[in-house]
Design a protein around this motif. Structure first.
Motif, PDB file in Angstrom:
ATOM      1  N   LYS A   8       0.846  -1.196   0.000  1.00 34.11           N
ATOM      2  CA  LYS A   8       0.000   0.000   0.000  1.00 34.11           C
ATOM      3  C   LYS A   8       0.881   1.246   0.000  1.00 34.11           C
ATOM      4  O   LYS A   8       1.892   1.305   0.684  1.00 34.11           O
ATOM      5  CB  LYS A   8      -0.888  -0.003   1.242  1.00 34.11           C
ATOM      6  N   VAL A   9       0.476   2.244  -0.777  1.00 34.14           N
ATOM      7  CA  VAL A   9       1.177   3.521  -0.844  1.00 34.14           C
ATOM      8  C   VAL A   9       0.150   4.644  -0.754  1.00 34.14           C
ATOM      9  O   VAL A   9      -0.875   4.614  -1.432  1.00 34.14           O
ATOM     10  CB  VAL A   9       1.961   3.663  -2.172  1.00 34.14           C
ATOM     11  N   ILE A  10       0.441   5.615   0.088  1.00 34.19           N
ATOM     12  CA  ILE A  10      -0.376   6.835   0.159  1.00 34.19           C
ATOM     13  C   ILE A  10       0.444   7.928  -0.527  1.00 34.19           C
ATOM     14  O   ILE A  10       1.516   8.302  -0.059  1.00 34.19           O
ATOM     15  CB  ILE A  10      -0.694   7.241   1.612  1.00 34.19           C
ATOM     16  N   HIS A  11      -0.048   8.416  -1.656  1.00 36.99           N
ATOM     17  CA  HIS A  11       0.628   9.446  -2.447  1.00 36.99           C
ATOM     18  C   HIS A  11       0.005  10.794  -2.097  1.00 36.99           C
ATOM     19  O   HIS A  11      -1.210  10.964  -2.190  1.00 36.99           O
ATOM     20  CB  HIS A  11       0.438   9.150  -3.936  1.00 36.99           C
ATOM     21  N   VAL A  12       0.840  11.734  -1.697  1.00 43.03           N
ATOM     22  CA  VAL A  12       0.389  13.089  -1.349  1.00 43.03           C
ATOM     23  C   VAL A  12       1.014  14.066  -2.328  1.00 43.03           C
ATOM     24  O   VAL A  12       2.238  14.129  -2.453  1.00 43.03           O
ATOM     25  CB  VAL A  12       0.793  13.446   0.098  1.00 43.03           C
ATOM     26  N   HIS A  13       0.167  14.819  -3.016  1.00 41.33           N
ATOM     27  CA  HIS A  13       0.639  15.834  -3.970  1.00 41.33           C
ATOM     28  C   HIS A  13       0.156  17.192  -3.486  1.00 41.33           C
ATOM     29  O   HIS A  13      -1.051  17.426  -3.389  1.00 41.33           O
ATOM     30  CB  HIS A  13       0.079  15.550  -5.363  1.00 41.33           C
ATOM     31  N   PHE A  14       1.096  18.079  -3.161  1.00 46.70           N
ATOM     32  CA  PHE A  14       0.744  19.440  -2.750  1.00 46.70           C
ATOM     33  C   PHE A  14       0.529  20.282  -4.000  1.00 46.70           C
ATOM     34  O   PHE A  14       1.410  20.378  -4.858  1.00 46.70           O
ATOM     35  CB  PHE A  14       1.837  20.042  -1.867  1.00 46.70           C
ATOM     36  N   ARG A  32       4.501  13.219   9.621  1.00 43.53           N
ATOM     37  CA  ARG A  32       5.263  14.212   8.854  1.00 43.53           C
ATOM     38  C   ARG A  32       4.515  15.530   8.676  1.00 43.53           C
ATOM     39  O   ARG A  32       5.106  16.605   8.693  1.00 43.53           O
ATOM     40  CB  ARG A  32       5.619  13.607   7.488  1.00 43.53           C
ATOM     41  N   PHE A  33       3.188  15.458   8.496  1.00 38.55           N
ATOM     42  CA  PHE A  33       2.383  16.647   8.228  1.00 38.55           C
ATOM     43  C   PHE A  33       1.258  16.781   9.251  1.00 38.55           C
ATOM     44  O   PHE A  33       0.787  15.786   9.796  1.00 38.55           O
ATOM     45  CB  PHE A  33       1.779  16.596   6.820  1.00 38.55           C
ATOM     46  N   THR A  34       0.800  18.012   9.451  1.00 34.72           N
ATOM     47  CA  THR A  34      -0.290  18.272  10.390  1.00 34.72           C
ATOM     48  C   THR A  34      -1.634  18.263   9.654  1.00 34.72           C
ATOM     49  O   THR A  34      -1.686  18.327   8.423  1.00 34.72           O
ATOM     50  CB  THR A  34      -0.126  19.652  11.051  1.00 34.72           C
ATOM     51  N   GLU A  35      -2.713  18.208  10.441  1.00 30.28           N
ATOM     52  CA  GLU A  35      -4.055  18.289   9.867  1.00 30.28           C
ATOM     53  C   GLU A  35      -4.236  19.597   9.106  1.00 30.28           C
ATOM     54  O   GLU A  35      -4.877  19.620   8.061  1.00 30.28           O
ATOM     55  CB  GLU A  35      -5.115  18.159  10.961  1.00 30.28           C
ATOM     56  N   GLU A  36      -3.668  20.658   9.625  1.00 27.23           N
ATOM     57  CA  GLU A  36      -3.777  21.965   8.969  1.00 27.23           C
ATOM     58  C   GLU A  36      -3.080  21.963   7.613  1.00 27.23           C
ATOM     59  O   GLU A  36      -3.608  22.485   6.625  1.00 27.23           O
ATOM     60  CB  GLU A  36      -3.190  23.057   9.863  1.00 27.23           C
ATOM     61  N   GLU A  37      -1.903  21.363   7.530  1.00 23.27           N
ATOM     62  CA  GLU A  37      -1.164  21.299   6.268  1.00 23.27           C
ATOM     63  C   GLU A  37      -1.904  20.464   5.219  1.00 23.27           C
ATOM     64  O   GLU A  37      -1.851  20.767   4.028  1.00 23.27           O
ATOM     65  CB  GLU A  37       0.229  20.708   6.488  1.00 23.27           C
ATOM     66  N   LEU A  38      -2.578  19.407   5.684  1.00 17.99           N
ATOM     67  CA  LEU A  38      -3.270  18.500   4.764  1.00 17.99           C
ATOM     68  C   LEU A  38      -4.739  18.848   4.570  1.00 17.99           C
ATOM     69  O   LEU A  38      -5.404  18.306   3.695  1.00 17.99           O
ATOM     70  CB  LEU A  38      -3.148  17.060   5.268  1.00 17.99           C
ATOM     71  N   ASP A  39      -5.256  19.723   5.421  1.00 17.87           N
ATOM     72  CA  ASP A  39      -6.647  20.174   5.323  1.00 17.87           C
ATOM     73  C   ASP A  39      -7.641  19.022   5.564  1.00 17.87           C
ATOM     74  O   ASP A  39      -8.719  18.998   4.981  1.00 17.87           O
ATOM     75  CB  ASP A  39      -6.891  20.827   3.958  1.00 17.87           C
ATOM     76  N   CYS A  40      -7.256  18.056   6.420  1.00 18.99           N
ATOM     77  CA  CYS A  40      -8.147  16.958   6.804  1.00 18.99           C
ATOM     78  C   CYS A  40      -7.553  16.244   8.009  1.00 18.99           C
ATOM     79  O   CYS A  40      -6.401  16.454   8.357  1.00 18.99           O
ATOM     80  CB  CYS A  40      -8.378  15.991   5.662  1.00 18.99           C
ATOM     81  N   HIS A  56      -8.657  11.773  -2.062  1.00 18.08           N
ATOM     82  CA  HIS A  56      -9.219  12.933  -1.373  1.00 18.08           C
ATOM     83  C   HIS A  56      -8.516  14.163  -1.936  1.00 18.08           C
ATOM     84  O   HIS A  56      -7.286  14.197  -2.026  1.00 18.08           O
ATOM     85  CB  HIS A  56      -8.983  12.816   0.130  1.00 18.08           C
ATOM     86  N   ILE A  57      -9.289  15.155  -2.313  1.00 16.08           N
ATOM     87  CA  ILE A  57      -8.692  16.384  -2.844  1.00 16.08           C
ATOM     88  C   ILE A  57      -9.266  17.584  -2.106  1.00 16.08           C
ATOM     89  O   ILE A  57     -10.459  17.631  -1.802  1.00 16.08           O
ATOM     90  CB  ILE A  57      -8.897  16.514  -4.370  1.00 16.08           C
ATOM     91  N   THR A  58      -8.385  18.519  -1.779  1.00 16.58           N
ATOM     92  CA  THR A  58      -8.778  19.779  -1.147  1.00 16.58           C
ATOM     93  C   THR A  58      -8.119  20.908  -1.932  1.00 16.58           C
ATOM     94  O   THR A  58      -7.481  20.660  -2.957  1.00 16.58           O
ATOM     95  CB  THR A  58      -8.296  19.834   0.328  1.00 16.58           C
ATOM     96  N   LYS A  59      -8.222  22.110  -1.423  1.00 17.79           N
ATOM     97  CA  LYS A  59      -7.550  23.242  -2.068  1.00 17.79           C
ATOM     98  C   LYS A  59      -6.034  23.142  -1.927  1.00 17.79           C
ATOM     99  O   LYS A  59      -5.301  23.759  -2.674  1.00 17.79           O
ATOM    100  CB  LYS A  59      -8.026  24.561  -1.449  1.00 17.79           C
ATOM    101  N   LYS A  60      -5.560  22.331  -0.972  1.00 18.30           N
ATOM    102  CA  LYS A  60      -4.133  22.231  -0.696  1.00 18.30           C
ATOM    103  C   LYS A  60      -3.477  20.987  -1.275  1.00 18.30           C
ATOM    104  O   LYS A  60      -2.336  21.039  -1.719  1.00 18.30           O
ATOM    105  CB  LYS A  60      -3.897  22.235   0.816  1.00 18.30           C
ATOM    106  N   VAL A  61      -4.165  19.838  -1.207  1.00 19.98           N
ATOM    107  CA  VAL A  61      -3.523  18.565  -1.541  1.00 19.98           C
ATOM    108  C   VAL A  61      -4.438  17.619  -2.299  1.00 19.98           C
ATOM    109  O   VAL A  61      -5.659  17.719  -2.239  1.00 19.98           O
ATOM    110  CB  VAL A  61      -3.039  17.819  -0.277  1.00 19.98           C
TER     111      VAL A  61
END
Length: 70
Positions: A8-14, A32-40, A56-61
Motif C-alpha cells: 500500500k502507498v499513500i501518495h500526497v501531492h501538494f 510528517r504533516f499536520t491536519e492543517e497542512e493537509l486540510d483533513c 481525497h482532494i482539497t484546495k491544498k492537496v
C-alpha cells in the motif's frame, strides 16, 4: 517465476508547490504533516482511503491510495 508483491502507498501531492510524498500508511503521513497542512484529519483519511484508487482532494492537496508493485 517470482510472484509480485504489492504494498500500500499513500501518495500526497501538494497543489501549490507540486511536491510529491509517498507513505506506507495514514499514520506515517500524519507523523510528517499536520491536519492543517493537509486540510483533513487522520481519522477522516483512514475512513476514506480503504481501497486502492480512493482519493481525497482539497484546495491544498491531492491524496491517493494506491499499490506499489515490487
Amino acid at each position: 517465476m517470482k510472484e509480485k508483491q504489492y504494498r500500500k502507498v499513500i501518495h500526497v501531492h501538494f497543489l501549490h508547490n507540486h511536491r510529491n510524498y509517498y507513505f506506507g500508511s495514514v499514520v506515517a503521513l500524519f507523523r510528517r504533516f499536520t491536519e492543517e497542512e493537509l486540510d483533513c484529519s487522520a481519522a477522516y483519511l483512514s475512513h476514506l482511503l480503504t481501497e486502492d484508487g480512493m482519493h481525497h482532494i482539497t484546495k491544498k492537496v491531492l491524496i491517493i491510495r494506491s499499490r506499489l508493485i515490487t
